[in-house]
Every structure is written in C-alpha cells, then in structure tokens.
Design a protein around this motif. Sequence first.
Motif, PDB file in Angstrom:
ATOM      1  N   GLN A 157       0.868  -1.175   0.000  1.00 59.79           N
ATOM      2  CA  GLN A 157       0.000   0.000   0.000  1.00 59.79           C
ATOM      3  C   GLN A 157       0.907   1.228   0.000  1.00 59.79           C
ATOM      4  OE1 GLN A 157      -2.903   0.078   3.108  1.00 59.79           O
ATOM      5  NE2 GLN A 157      -4.163   1.538   2.001  1.00 59.79           N
ATOM      6  N   ILE A 158       0.945   1.913  -1.137  1.00 60.15           N
ATOM      7  CA  ILE A 158       1.873   3.020  -1.332  1.00 60.15           C
ATOM      8  C   ILE A 158       1.096   4.283  -1.691  1.00 60.15           C
ATOM      9  CG2 ILE A 158       3.741   1.487  -2.028  1.00 60.15           C
ATOM     10  CD1 ILE A 158       3.174   2.371  -4.942  1.00 60.15           C
ATOM     11  N   ALA A 159       1.792   5.408  -1.714  1.00 55.94           N
ATOM     12  CA  ALA A 159       1.167   6.670  -2.097  1.00 55.94           C
ATOM     13  C   ALA A 159       0.583   6.542  -3.504  1.00 55.94           C
ATOM     14  CB  ALA A 159       2.190   7.801  -2.042  1.00 55.94           C
ATOM     15  N   PRO A 160      -0.567   7.135  -3.758  1.00 59.72           N
ATOM     16  CA  PRO A 160      -1.209   7.017  -5.074  1.00 59.72           C
ATOM     17  C   PRO A 160      -0.330   7.466  -6.240  1.00 59.72           C
ATOM     18  CG  PRO A 160      -2.732   7.972  -3.500  1.00 59.72           C
ATOM     19  CD  PRO A 160      -1.387   7.885  -2.814  1.00 59.72           C
ATOM     20  N   VAL A 161       0.562   8.417  -6.023  1.00 58.22           N
ATOM     21  CA  VAL A 161       1.403   8.907  -7.125  1.00 58.22           C
ATOM     22  C   VAL A 161       2.647   8.054  -7.335  1.00 58.22           C
ATOM     23  CG1 VAL A 161       0.609  11.287  -6.946  1.00 58.22           C
ATOM     24  CG2 VAL A 161       2.606  10.544  -5.635  1.00 58.22           C
ATOM     25  N   ASP A 162       2.968   7.164  -6.409  1.00 61.01           N
ATOM     26  CA  ASP A 162       4.113   6.288  -6.568  1.00 61.01           C
ATOM     27  C   ASP A 162       3.746   5.113  -7.468  1.00 61.01           C
ATOM     28  OD1 ASP A 162       5.632   7.906  -4.942  1.00 61.01           O
ATOM     29  OD2 ASP A 162       5.382   6.670  -3.161  1.00 61.01           O
ATOM     30  N   VAL A 163       4.757   4.469  -8.020  1.00 60.16           N
ATOM     31  CA  VAL A 163       4.555   3.395  -8.981  1.00 60.16           C
ATOM     32  C   VAL A 163       5.283   2.148  -8.486  1.00 60.16           C
ATOM     33  CG1 VAL A 163       5.023   2.659 -11.358  1.00 60.16           C
ATOM     34  CG2 VAL A 163       4.376   5.036 -10.890  1.00 60.16           C
ATOM     35  N   ILE A 164       4.604   1.003  -8.574  1.00 64.37           N
ATOM     36  CA  ILE A 164       5.244  -0.286  -8.333  1.00 64.37           C
ATOM     37  C   ILE A 164       5.680  -0.812  -9.684  1.00 64.37           C
ATOM     38  CG2 ILE A 164       4.855  -2.706  -7.700  1.00 64.37           C
ATOM     39  CD1 ILE A 164       5.105  -0.850  -5.307  1.00 64.37           C
ATOM     40  N   GLU A 165       6.946  -1.160  -9.785  1.00 62.81           N
ATOM     41  CA  GLU A 165       7.474  -1.694 -11.031  1.00 62.81           C
ATOM     42  C   GLU A 165       7.948  -3.114 -10.790  1.00 62.81           C
ATOM     43  OE1 GLU A 165      11.374  -0.646 -13.307  1.00 62.81           O
ATOM     44  OE2 GLU A 165       9.819   0.793 -13.880  1.00 62.81           O
ATOM     45  N   CYS A 166       7.260  -4.060 -11.428  1.00 59.10           N
ATOM     46  CA  CYS A 166       7.689  -5.450 -11.374  1.00 59.10           C
ATOM     47  C   CYS A 166       8.652  -5.681 -12.525  1.00 59.10           C
ATOM     48  CB  CYS A 166       6.495  -6.385 -11.491  1.00 59.10           C
ATOM     49  SG  CYS A 166       5.433  -6.357 -10.049  1.00 59.10           S
ATOM     50  N   ASN A 167       9.860  -6.070 -12.192  1.00 62.49           N
ATOM     51  CA  ASN A 167      10.890  -6.372 -13.180  1.00 62.49           C
ATOM     52  C   ASN A 167      10.899  -7.882 -13.367  1.00 62.49           C
ATOM     53  OD1 ASN A 167      12.183  -3.604 -13.319  1.00 62.49           O
ATOM     54  ND2 ASN A 167      12.317  -4.047 -11.140  1.00 62.49           N
ATOM     55  N   VAL A 168      10.497  -8.318 -14.548  1.00 65.90           N
ATOM     56  CA  VAL A 168      10.354  -9.747 -14.793  1.00 65.90           C
ATOM     57  C   VAL A 168      11.085 -10.114 -16.084  1.00 65.90           C
ATOM     58  CG1 VAL A 168       8.718 -11.643 -15.072  1.00 65.90           C
ATOM     59  CG2 VAL A 168       8.068  -9.651 -13.694  1.00 65.90           C
ATOM     60  N   PRO A 169      12.136 -10.947 -15.971  1.00 68.74           N
ATOM     61  CA  PRO A 169      12.779 -11.435 -17.189  1.00 68.74           C
ATOM     62  C   PRO A 169      11.754 -12.209 -18.029  1.00 68.74           C
ATOM     63  CG  PRO A 169      14.153 -11.842 -15.286  1.00 68.74           C
ATOM     64  CD  PRO A 169      12.814 -11.381 -14.759  1.00 68.74           C
ATOM     65  N   PRO A 170      11.750 -12.102 -19.322  1.00 65.11           N
ATOM     66  CA  PRO A 170      12.792 -11.561 -20.177  1.00 65.11           C
ATOM     67  C   PRO A 170      12.659 -10.057 -20.454  1.00 65.11           C
ATOM     68  CG  PRO A 170      11.115 -12.525 -21.548  1.00 65.11           C
ATOM     69  CD  PRO A 170      10.690 -12.751 -20.113  1.00 65.11           C
ATOM     70  N   TYR A 171      11.672  -9.418 -19.868  1.00 64.22           N
ATOM     71  CA  TYR A 171      11.449  -7.995 -20.155  1.00 64.22           C
ATOM     72  C   TYR A 171      12.463  -7.099 -19.458  1.00 64.22           C
ATOM     73  CZ  TYR A 171       7.190  -9.966 -21.982  1.00 64.22           C
ATOM     74  OH  TYR A 171       6.304 -10.733 -22.687  1.00 64.22           O
ATOM     75  N   GLU A 172      12.962  -7.522 -18.320  1.00 62.04           N
ATOM     76  CA  GLU A 172      14.011  -6.813 -17.595  1.00 62.04           C
ATOM     77  C   GLU A 172      15.081  -7.833 -17.222  1.00 62.04           C
ATOM     78  OE1 GLU A 172      10.377  -4.623 -17.545  1.00 62.04           O
ATOM     79  OE2 GLU A 172      10.664  -6.480 -16.442  1.00 62.04           O
ATOM     80  N   PRO A 173      16.298  -7.377 -16.958  1.00 59.79           N
ATOM     81  CA  PRO A 173      17.377  -8.332 -16.683  1.00 59.79           C
ATOM     82  C   PRO A 173      17.265  -9.047 -15.336  1.00 59.79           C
ATOM     83  CG  PRO A 173      18.200  -6.075 -16.574  1.00 59.79           C
ATOM     84  CD  PRO A 173      16.789  -6.009 -17.066  1.00 59.79           C
ATOM     85  N   GLU A 174      16.655  -8.417 -14.327  1.00 59.75           N
ATOM     86  CA  GLU A 174      16.567  -9.013 -12.988  1.00 59.75           C
ATOM     87  C   GLU A 174      15.119  -9.169 -12.571  1.00 59.75           C
ATOM     88  OE1 GLU A 174      19.401  -7.461  -9.890  1.00 59.75           O
ATOM     89  OE2 GLU A 174      19.364  -5.781 -11.303  1.00 59.75           O
ATOM     90  N   PHE A 175      14.847 -10.232 -11.808  1.00 59.30           N
ATOM     91  CA  PHE A 175      13.530 -10.428 -11.208  1.00 59.30           C
ATOM     92  C   PHE A 175      13.525  -9.636  -9.912  1.00 59.30           C
ATOM     93  CE2 PHE A 175      10.468 -13.779  -9.294  1.00 59.30           C
ATOM     94  CZ  PHE A 175       9.366 -13.075  -9.730  1.00 59.30           C
ATOM     95  N   ALA A 176      12.688  -8.606  -9.841  1.00 59.05           N
ATOM     96  CA  ALA A 176      12.681  -7.724  -8.667  1.00 59.05           C
ATOM     97  C   ALA A 176      11.403  -6.892  -8.660  1.00 59.05           C
ATOM     98  CB  ALA A 176      13.888  -6.785  -8.710  1.00 59.05           C
ATOM     99  N   ILE A 177      11.148  -6.282  -7.509  1.00 56.69           N
ATOM    100  CA  ILE A 177      10.068  -5.298  -7.392  1.00 56.69           C
ATOM    101  C   ILE A 177      10.686  -4.005  -6.895  1.00 56.69           C
ATOM    102  CG2 ILE A 177       7.916  -4.637  -6.239  1.00 56.69           C
ATOM    103  CD1 ILE A 177       7.290  -7.629  -5.940  1.00 56.69           C
TER     104      ILE A 177
END
Length: 185
Positions: A157-177
């Motif tokens: 649960q984050i501020a409405p203007v903040d963004v959660i970015e899911c980094n998921v290979p193969p679209y990004e190099p590392e699996f991370a949030i």
Amino acid sequence: MIAESTRFRLYTDADLQAVIDRMAREVVARFAGRDILLVGLLRRGAPLADRLAAAIARLPGSSKVDRQNLLVKRYGDDLTLLHAETHLAESPDGELLSPQGRHVVLVDDVLYQGHSMARVLQWAQESGAASVTTVVLVDRLARRLPIQADIVGVTLQIAPVDVIECNVPPYEPEFAIDLMRLANR
C-alpha cells in the motif's frame, strides 16, 4: 510518461523466489491434484505464470498444469492509459486451450485498479470455466472495481502517485520489485 523519479528496490530475485514458492504451495493446496489451466496475462504475467508453473511442478501432489497466455492491455509500461476499455486478445502466441469446464488460474504482475482482471474474469466466465482463481505478484490496494486476488505474493500500500514496477525477465534483466517515487510530487 513517468517524470524523473527515485527507484527503491523492495524485493530481490531471492526474496521473490520465496514468494513464488509460497504462491505455488497455495495453488497446489487449493486444487489438490486437479488439472489447471494457468493463464498468464501478457506482458509480465506470462513469465510469472511460467515461474509459478515450474514451482508447482516441484511440489509433491502437484496439479497437471497447462499453460497459455492472453494479451491484456489497458496501460503502457509508462502507465499511460492506452485503452479506455481493457483490450483482450486470445492466444497471441499460438494455439488456444479452451477454458471450458476447466479450473482456470489467472496470473498477473500487479493488481492496481482492477480493470484488466475484471475483463479477464469476464472472458473466463463467458468461456465456461469451471472455476477461476486470480493470482497476482503485487496487490497495490488501489482498486476502483470490486476485484480481489485469491492468491497474492505481496501487498504494497503506497502513495497514489508512486509506482510499483515489477521487473520480470525476459522484459528486464533481474527479477525484482521496485518502488518508483516521482520527483515532482
């Protein structure tokens, strides 16, 4: 377009492997050996569904898992609204497996306002699925529609203007949030 921002790593690959393993145990417990159709929502839900299927296969008493993807698009990667009504296209990458009479498990990266998941739930219902279970890696608790995931990896649960970015290979190099905090808020 996302303005300048600061990025904070919230979950690493190792952290998320434990999350995926827990989610797989929840799927196996829910279906007790029954066959399932695991549907990844493109883009990032598809490789997440692959990771979940692999984790399910490693568990004793696991279900038989068939896989397919659906192209579901409402927002661009920069969170620009692309479609007023959520766009859905069946079988963007090959043969369509019918959900008719099957236990369908829908997998997506982030549950934000609920529009995409609502559209896919409509598709599953219209296609005659025996049951539908929704699985998301991240629930932002920012729903505008009465949609709630059945299995959630993490709740942020984050501020409405903040963004959660899911980094998921193969679209990004590392699996991370990551959390993206906009500079001009």
